[in-house]
Write a protein that holds these residues in place. Structure first.
Motif, PDB file in Angstrom:
ATOM      1  N   LEU A 221     -31.008 -20.363  11.066  1.00 25.13           N
ATOM      2  CA  LEU A 221     -31.659 -19.525  12.085  1.00 25.13           C
ATOM      3  C   LEU A 221     -30.857 -19.524  13.384  1.00 25.13           C
ATOM      4  CD1 LEU A 221     -35.426 -20.415  11.566  1.00 25.13           C
ATOM      5  CD2 LEU A 221     -34.393 -18.143  11.317  1.00 25.13           C
ATOM      6  N   GLU A 222     -30.315 -20.684  13.752  1.00 29.16           N
ATOM      7  CA  GLU A 222     -29.507 -20.767  14.974  1.00 29.16           C
ATOM      8  C   GLU A 222     -28.215 -19.979  14.855  1.00 29.16           C
ATOM      9  OE1 GLU A 222     -30.287 -22.044  17.957  1.00 29.16           O
ATOM     10  OE2 GLU A 222     -32.271 -22.256  17.070  1.00 29.16           O
ATOM     11  N   MET A 223     -27.691 -19.849  13.647  1.00 28.15           N
ATOM     12  CA  MET A 223     -26.433 -19.125  13.453  1.00 28.15           C
ATOM     13  C   MET A 223     -26.635 -17.616  13.381  1.00 28.15           C
ATOM     14  SD  MET A 223     -24.372 -21.588  10.775  1.00 28.15           S
ATOM     15  CE  MET A 223     -22.826 -20.741  11.106  1.00 28.15           C
ATOM     16  N   MET A 224     -27.875 -17.182  13.134  1.00 25.08           N
ATOM     17  CA  MET A 224     -28.166 -15.748  13.095  1.00 25.08           C
ATOM     18  C   MET A 224     -28.191 -15.178  14.513  1.00 25.08           C
ATOM     19  SD  MET A 224     -31.221 -15.810  10.225  1.00 25.08           S
ATOM     20  CE  MET A 224     -31.566 -14.033  10.341  1.00 25.08           C
ATOM     21  N   LYS A 225     -27.919 -13.899  14.635  1.00 25.24           N
ATOM     22  CA  LYS A 225     -28.000 -13.247  15.942  1.00 25.24           C
ATOM     23  C   LYS A 225     -29.447 -13.286  16.423  1.00 25.24           C
ATOM     24  CE  LYS A 225     -24.256 -10.080  14.734  1.00 25.24           C
ATOM     25  NZ  LYS A 225     -23.894  -8.675  14.421  1.00 25.24           N
ATOM     26  N   PRO A 226     -29.672 -13.506  17.719  1.00 27.14           N
ATOM     27  CA  PRO A 226     -31.044 -13.640  18.232  1.00 27.14           C
ATOM     28  C   PRO A 226     -31.938 -12.456  17.880  1.00 27.14           C
ATOM     29  CG  PRO A 226     -29.463 -14.332  19.892  1.00 27.14           C
ATOM     30  CD  PRO A 226     -28.672 -13.743  18.774  1.00 27.14           C
ATOM     31  N   GLU A 227     -31.393 -11.238  17.946  1.00 29.23           N
ATOM     32  CA  GLU A 227     -32.212 -10.069  17.656  1.00 29.23           C
ATOM     33  C   GLU A 227     -32.569  -9.972  16.171  1.00 29.23           C
ATOM     34  OE1 GLU A 227     -27.871  -8.591  17.798  1.00 29.23           O
ATOM     35  OE2 GLU A 227     -29.162 -10.060  18.814  1.00 29.23           O
ATOM     36  N   GLU A 228     -31.776 -10.628  15.300  1.00 28.96           N
ATOM     37  CA  GLU A 228     -32.055 -10.640  13.869  1.00 28.96           C
ATOM     38  C   GLU A 228     -32.975 -11.804  13.484  1.00 28.96           C
ATOM     39  OE1 GLU A 228     -31.269  -8.281  11.937  1.00 28.96           O
ATOM     40  OE2 GLU A 228     -29.693  -7.222  13.032  1.00 28.96           O
ATOM     41  N   SER A 229     -32.825 -12.915  14.166  1.00 32.09           N
ATOM     42  CA  SER A 229     -33.641 -14.085  13.819  1.00 32.09           C
ATOM     43  C   SER A 229     -35.038 -14.020  14.419  1.00 32.09           C
ATOM     44  CB  SER A 229     -32.950 -15.373  14.294  1.00 32.09           C
ATOM     45  OG  SER A 229     -32.850 -15.409  15.713  1.00 32.09           O
ATOM     46  N   ALA A 230     -35.226 -13.267  15.513  1.00 33.51           N
ATOM     47  CA  ALA A 230     -36.529 -13.229  16.193  1.00 33.51           C
ATOM     48  C   ALA A 230     -37.661 -12.775  15.270  1.00 33.51           C
ATOM     49  CB  ALA A 230     -36.454 -12.355  17.440  1.00 33.51           C
ATOM     50  N   PRO A 231     -37.523 -11.632  14.540  1.00 37.96           N
ATOM     51  CA  PRO A 231     -38.624 -11.241  13.653  1.00 37.96           C
ATOM     52  C   PRO A 231     -38.831 -12.219  12.498  1.00 37.96           C
ATOM     53  CG  PRO A 231     -36.723  -9.795  13.330  1.00 37.96           C
ATOM     54  CD  PRO A 231     -36.443 -10.616  14.546  1.00 37.96           C
ATOM     55  N   VAL A 232     -37.760 -12.856  12.053  1.00 38.78           N
ATOM     56  CA  VAL A 232     -37.890 -13.841  10.977  1.00 38.78           C
ATOM     57  C   VAL A 232     -38.680 -15.049  11.463  1.00 38.78           C
ATOM     58  CG1 VAL A 232     -36.631 -15.340   9.380  1.00 38.78           C
ATOM     59  CG2 VAL A 232     -35.746 -13.064   9.907  1.00 38.78           C
ATOM     60  N   LYS A 233     -38.387 -15.495  12.677  1.00 38.02           N
ATOM     61  CA  LYS A 233     -39.115 -16.639  13.233  1.00 38.02           C
ATOM     62  C   LYS A 233     -40.600 -16.315  13.402  1.00 38.02           C
ATOM     63  CE  LYS A 233     -35.182 -18.645  15.726  1.00 38.02           C
ATOM     64  NZ  LYS A 233     -34.576 -18.939  17.059  1.00 38.02           N
ATOM     65  N   ARG A 234     -40.915 -15.074  13.789  1.00 38.19           N
ATOM     66  CA  ARG A 234     -42.321 -14.703  13.926  1.00 38.19           C
ATOM     67  C   ARG A 234     -43.039 -14.785  12.578  1.00 38.19           C
ATOM     68  NH1 ARG A 234     -40.372 -10.433  17.236  1.00 38.19           N
ATOM     69  NH2 ARG A 234     -40.905  -8.868  15.644  1.00 38.19           N
ATOM     70  N   LEU A 235     -42.358 -14.354  11.526  1.00 33.91           N
ATOM     71  CA  LEU A 235     -42.965 -14.412  10.192  1.00 33.91           C
ATOM     72  C   LEU A 235     -43.151 -15.851   9.724  1.00 33.91           C
ATOM     73  CD1 LEU A 235     -41.025 -11.532   8.390  1.00 33.91           C
ATOM     74  CD2 LEU A 235     -43.387 -11.496   9.162  1.00 33.91           C
ATOM     75  N   LEU A 236     -42.220 -16.717  10.079  1.00 37.99           N
ATOM     76  CA  LEU A 236     -42.297 -18.109   9.650  1.00 37.99           C
ATOM     77  C   LEU A 236     -43.469 -18.845  10.285  1.00 37.99           C
ATOM     78  CD1 LEU A 236     -38.503 -19.058   9.692  1.00 37.99           C
ATOM     79  CD2 LEU A 236     -39.981 -18.889   7.681  1.00 37.99           C
ATOM     80  N   ALA A 237     -44.049 -18.257  11.340  1.00 35.03           N
ATOM     81  CA  ALA A 237     -45.197 -18.878  12.001  1.00 35.03           C
ATOM     82  C   ALA A 237     -46.468 -18.745  11.168  1.00 35.03           C
ATOM     83  CB  ALA A 237     -45.408 -18.269  13.387  1.00 35.03           C
ATOM     84  N   TYR A 238     -46.443 -17.839  10.181  1.00 36.73           N
ATOM     85  CA  TYR A 238     -47.623 -17.614   9.340  1.00 36.73           C
ATOM     86  C   TYR A 238     -47.437 -18.255   7.976  1.00 36.73           C
ATOM     87  CZ  TYR A 238     -48.460 -13.951  12.824  1.00 36.73           C
ATOM     88  OH  TYR A 238     -48.646 -13.263  13.995  1.00 36.73           O
ATOM     89  N   SER A 239     -48.553 -18.584   7.347  1.00 31.78           N
ATOM     90  CA  SER A 239     -48.512 -19.090   5.982  1.00 31.78           C
ATOM     91  C   SER A 239     -48.003 -17.989   5.053  1.00 31.78           C
ATOM     92  CB  SER A 239     -49.906 -19.550   5.544  1.00 31.78           C
ATOM     93  OG  SER A 239     -49.910 -19.905   4.181  1.00 31.78           O
TER      94      SER A 239
END
Length: 430
Positions: A261-279
């Motif tokens: 996640l840290e190696m991904m571009k911030p604009e690409e990782s942001a939506p992924v991180k939001r999804l990871l907050a949910y079960s």
């Protein structure tokens, strides 16, 4: 037409993807590879049969004795039963497409690349890989050497150790994959040896590899991602749909997940991180954070133009969601949606605000699988909006994502149940 009752020659690369029909014309599946038996002697390997992919994507073995006809677009089988057990390559067998093509060989004292192999039927009605098509390696960038068709014993430097351990080129496989859907490429990769799978992954560009990885079983996804260097793995994750990338990252250790996640571009990782907050078994975990969103002053023509985007999954393109700015999730206040069929019935200049479906129920991000199933069944939808507590659109769940989680694990590579009765002991018996 090639009638196998006579001595014939058929090139393997031309058989890839051919439809397979039963004796009564019923469709059985498609040819995915040719299985040959290895021999320590310098004689052409015997062709044992075909790997046929059923509509369920299960791959089975069909003995060559069952093949009666090979035409330009089809293979026809004889009467008789075909074992439906999942195909597994045995130690002394070779997959011609998956392992043999693109191997480096020596032909007439010159370095060459094997680009095809021909099946020939002998007088005893056996099939053998009697001819090999090779292309001389010129060493000049951008130039191809001459192509020759030689007898098996005229080509040296080819043995079982080479095709299972030494690096090979993948040009023939890539050419075959270029005309296949990502799901079919994934099915083929799943059956290849790890070495060959890695070679293909290295040769595919990030976007194509991302499409294929999305269709692989979880174990294959993790294995392939682990093989890639971290930066390439991060690039592939960026090219994947955010919900698929989140699903894959969930299967990794916390250390590996956070590093990528840290190696991904911030604009690409942001939506992924939001999804990871949910079960992963809720609407929030299943949703795509990139649905089609327009403002109420957009026209039907503008909305249709967005839905026509060929990169959009079909289910996502089935509905356009109308929100106040901003249109990126989480959006401004959600106003409603416009279904694709409704847009097709409206004049192009009409504003989407005039065609809104405001009665459609929305989904909370914590909605469990059972609630999602009832939702899609009740409203006959393939895409539904997910809203937060402030009535902002945060994503959309599609029915295909729901099915991915409802089906049993390993469904991508399993189809019909294994047939346990009357197990044969040889390939010929099958």
């Amino acid at each position: 037409m090639i009638d196998v009752a006579a001595v014939t020659r058929v090139f393997v690369a031309r058989m890839a993807g051919l439809s397979v029909f039963g004796p009564d014309g019923e469709s059985i599946g498609r040819v995915r590879d040719v299985v040959a038996g290895l021999s320590a002697r310098r004689q052409p390997p015997r062709v044992l049969g075909l790997v046929v992919e059923l509509p369920t994507r299960r791959r089975i073995f069909v003995p060559m004795l069952r093949v009666t006809r090979i035409e330009a677009g089809a293979v026809t089988l004889t009467t008789g039963s075909v074992n439906l057990r999942h195909f597994h390559k045995r130690p002394n067998e070779l997959l011609v497409l998956g392992q043999l093509l693109d191997a480096r060989v020596v032909a007439e004292d010159a370095s060459a690349v094997l680009i095809d192999a021909a099946l020939e039927q002998t007088r005893t009605r056996d099939w053998r890989l009697a001819k090999l098509a090779v292309r001389e390696r010129t060493g000049r960038l951008g130039r191809r050497g001459p192509t020759k068709v030689l007898d098996w014993d005229q080509v040296t430097g080819l043995d079982f150790a080479q095709v299972t351990s030494k690096p090979q080129g993948v040009q023939q496989l890539l050419a075959m994959f270029d005309t296949m859907r990502a799901v079919d490429v994934a099915s083929t990769l799943h059956e290849l040896p790890n070495k060959r799978r890695y070679e293909v992954a290295e040769a595919l560009d990030d976007d194509r590899l991302a499409d294929v990885v999305e269709e692989l079983p979880e174990d294959d996804q993790k294995d392939l991602l682990g093989y890639l260097d971290d930066q390439r793995a991060a690039d592939v994750l960026e090219a994947m749909n955010p919900d698929d990338a989140a699903d894959l990252l969930t299967e990794l250790s916390e250390v590996d997940k956070n590093r990528l996640l840290e190696m991904m571009k911030p604009e690409e990782s942001a939506p992924v991180k939001r999804l990871l907050a949910y079960s992963s078994d809720t609407a929030g975990g299943l949703m795509t954070p990139e649905p089609v969103v327009v403002t109420p002053d957009a026209t039907i023509a503008e909305a249709l133009a967005m839905a026509r985007n060929p990169d959009l999954p079909i289910a996502v393109a089935s509905a356009v969601f109308v929100c106040r700015p901003p249109t990126a999730t989480p959006t401004g206040p959600y106003l409603g949606c416009v279904h694709l069929q409704r847009m097709l019935r409206e004049p192009p200049s009409t504003l989407v605000a005039g065609a809104l479906d405001t009665d459609l129920a929305t989904l909370p991000p914590d909605a469990p699988l059972a609630e999602l199933t009832r939702y899609f069944a009740a409203y006959n939808l393939v895409c539904g909006p997910v809203l937060d507590d402030q009535e902002h659109l945060i994503g959309a769940v599609t029915v295909d994502d729901l099915l991915d989680h409802l089906l049993p694990g390993g469904w991508r590579t399993s189809g019909l149940p294994d047939q346990e009765q009357n197990q044969p002991t040889t390939r010929e018996a099958r």
